[in-house]
Scaffold this motif. Structure first.
Motif, PDB file in Angstrom:
ATOM      1  N   LEU A  27     124.924  60.114 101.062  1.00  0.00           N
ATOM      2  CA  LEU A  27     125.949  59.096 100.842  1.00  0.00           C
ATOM      3  C   LEU A  27     126.109  58.782  99.354  1.00  0.00           C
ATOM      4  O   LEU A  27     127.213  58.479  98.903  1.00  0.00           O
ATOM      5  N   VAL A  28     125.021  58.866  98.600  1.00  0.00           N
ATOM      6  CA  VAL A  28     125.106  58.612  97.157  1.00  0.00           C
ATOM      7  C   VAL A  28     125.989  59.666  96.489  1.00  0.00           C
ATOM      8  O   VAL A  28     126.722  59.375  95.547  1.00  0.00           O
ATOM      9  N   LYS A  29     125.950  60.891  97.002  1.00  0.00           N
ATOM     10  CA  LYS A  29     126.721  61.980  96.403  1.00  0.00           C
ATOM     11  C   LYS A  29     128.227  61.824  96.638  1.00  0.00           C
ATOM     12  O   LYS A  29     129.028  62.404  95.918  1.00  0.00           O
ATOM     13  N   ILE A  30     128.604  61.066  97.664  1.00  0.00           N
ATOM     14  CA  ILE A  30     130.024  60.864  97.962  1.00  0.00           C
ATOM     15  C   ILE A  30     130.522  59.743  97.064  1.00  0.00           C
ATOM     16  O   ILE A  30     130.078  58.613  97.182  1.00  0.00           O
ATOM     17  N   ARG A  31     131.447  60.076  96.182  1.00  0.00           N
ATOM     18  CA  ARG A  31     131.864  59.080  95.194  1.00  0.00           C
ATOM     19  C   ARG A  31     132.797  58.057  95.816  1.00  0.00           C
ATOM     20  O   ARG A  31     133.652  58.377  96.640  1.00  0.00           O
ATOM     21  N   ALA A  32     132.622  56.828  95.381  1.00  0.00           N
ATOM     22  CA  ALA A  32     133.412  55.739  95.932  1.00  0.00           C
ATOM     23  C   ALA A  32     134.299  55.108  94.865  1.00  0.00           C
ATOM     24  O   ALA A  32     134.624  53.944  94.937  1.00  0.00           O
ATOM     25  N   GLY A  33     134.675  55.905  93.858  1.00  0.00           N
ATOM     26  CA  GLY A  33     135.545  55.369  92.828  1.00  0.00           C
ATOM     27  C   GLY A  33     134.802  54.871  91.609  1.00  0.00           C
ATOM     28  O   GLY A  33     135.382  54.664  90.562  1.00  0.00           O
ATOM     29  N   ARG A  34     133.493  54.645  91.731  1.00  0.00           N
ATOM     30  CA  ARG A  34     132.692  54.188  90.618  1.00  0.00           C
ATOM     31  C   ARG A  34     131.832  55.327  90.101  1.00  0.00           C
ATOM     32  O   ARG A  34     131.328  56.126  90.874  1.00  0.00           O
ATOM     33  N   ALA A  35     131.654  55.371  88.794  1.00  0.00           N
ATOM     34  CA  ALA A  35     130.834  56.417  88.189  1.00  0.00           C
ATOM     35  C   ALA A  35     129.370  56.194  88.571  1.00  0.00           C
ATOM     36  O   ALA A  35     128.877  55.077  88.560  1.00  0.00           O
ATOM     37  N   ASN A  36     128.693  57.289  88.916  1.00  0.00           N
ATOM     38  CA  ASN A  36     127.293  57.231  89.299  1.00  0.00           C
ATOM     39  C   ASN A  36     126.637  58.532  88.841  1.00  0.00           C
ATOM     40  O   ASN A  36     127.089  59.609  89.223  1.00  0.00           O
ATOM     41  N   PRO A  37     125.569  58.474  88.041  1.00  0.00           N
ATOM     42  CA  PRO A  37     124.923  59.702  87.562  1.00  0.00           C
ATOM     43  C   PRO A  37     124.465  60.630  88.691  1.00  0.00           C
ATOM     44  O   PRO A  37     124.396  61.839  88.518  1.00  0.00           O
ATOM     45  N   ASN A  38     124.192  60.062  89.871  1.00  0.00           N
ATOM     46  CA  ASN A  38     123.739  60.886  90.996  1.00  0.00           C
ATOM     47  C   ASN A  38     124.822  61.836  91.498  1.00  0.00           C
ATOM     48  O   ASN A  38     124.539  62.761  92.244  1.00  0.00           O
ATOM     49  N   MET A  39     126.074  61.596  91.083  1.00  0.00           N
ATOM     50  CA  MET A  39     127.164  62.489  91.480  1.00  0.00           C
ATOM     51  C   MET A  39     126.929  63.899  90.939  1.00  0.00           C
ATOM     52  O   MET A  39     127.444  64.868  91.477  1.00  0.00           O
TER      53      MET A  39
END
Length: 187
Positions: A27-39
């Motif tokens: 779920l962390v890998k699925i981006r929700a519009g916010r930047a996340n290094p885990n992407m």
């Protein structure tokens, strides 16, 4: 016999926890519009001939809600990092300014949000299937113990406990999915 039952229950509990942890990672890998290094997890860079995770060749940070920056530890790694991001097919175009690489996340369209929600729900369904398979295996082990001399009442109680455990983990999965859906659909 009761020791064997508790061993089966503990084993099933442990496997179900691992299934939930896997769901959280996905779920962390699925981006929700916010930047996340885990992407960027899972992207590997060619580092002097050996495939290396992108996080090990540079510093990944969040500049703002829609921008990721990658500061390579060696300047000559800018091109390989850029190529790795392009080849990874994550839908982001890297911008290289000679010192750092910036990734700008475009705002999500309504259609894209719905696709992401479908993907989240598919991940949740995979996890629910995994939990049900763990329950099935545990119940088969309980029935095997019953053939080996476990009383019918103890077997029925153990199966009921296994169902309660399954229900608990299914509820956790639903909570994760609901939170991620809300995060994705928030504009």
């Amino acid at each position: 016999m009761s020791e064997d039952l508790s061993l089966i229950m503990d084993d099933a509990d442990e496997h179900m926890k691992k299934a939930i942890q896997h769901l959280e990672v996905e779920l962390v890998k699925i981006r929700a519009g916010r930047a996340n290094p885990n992407m960027l997890d899972g992207i590997v860079v060619d580092y002097y001939g050996s495939p290396t995770p992108i996080g090990q060749v540079g510093n990944i940070s969040v500049a703002d809600a829609r921008t990721l920056t990658i500061q390579p530890w060696e300047k000559n790694m800018l091109q390989p990092i850029e190529r790795a991001i392009i080849n990874s097919n994550i839908g982001l175009a890297p911008q290289n300014d000679g010192n750092i690489i910036r990734l700008f996340l475009p705002p999500l369209t309504e259609e894209r949000r719905k696709e992401l929600v479908k993907r989240v729900n598919a991940e949740g369904e995979h996890t629910k299937v995994a939990v049900r398979n763990i329950r099935r295996d545990a119940i088969e082990a309980i029935k095997k113990l019953q053939k080996d001399g476990l009383s019918e009442d103890a077997a029925k109680d153990a199966e009921k406990d296994m169902q309660l455990l399954t229900d608990k983990f299914t509820a956790q999965i639903d909570k994760h999915l609901e939170a991620k859906d809300k995060e994705i659909m928030a504009v």
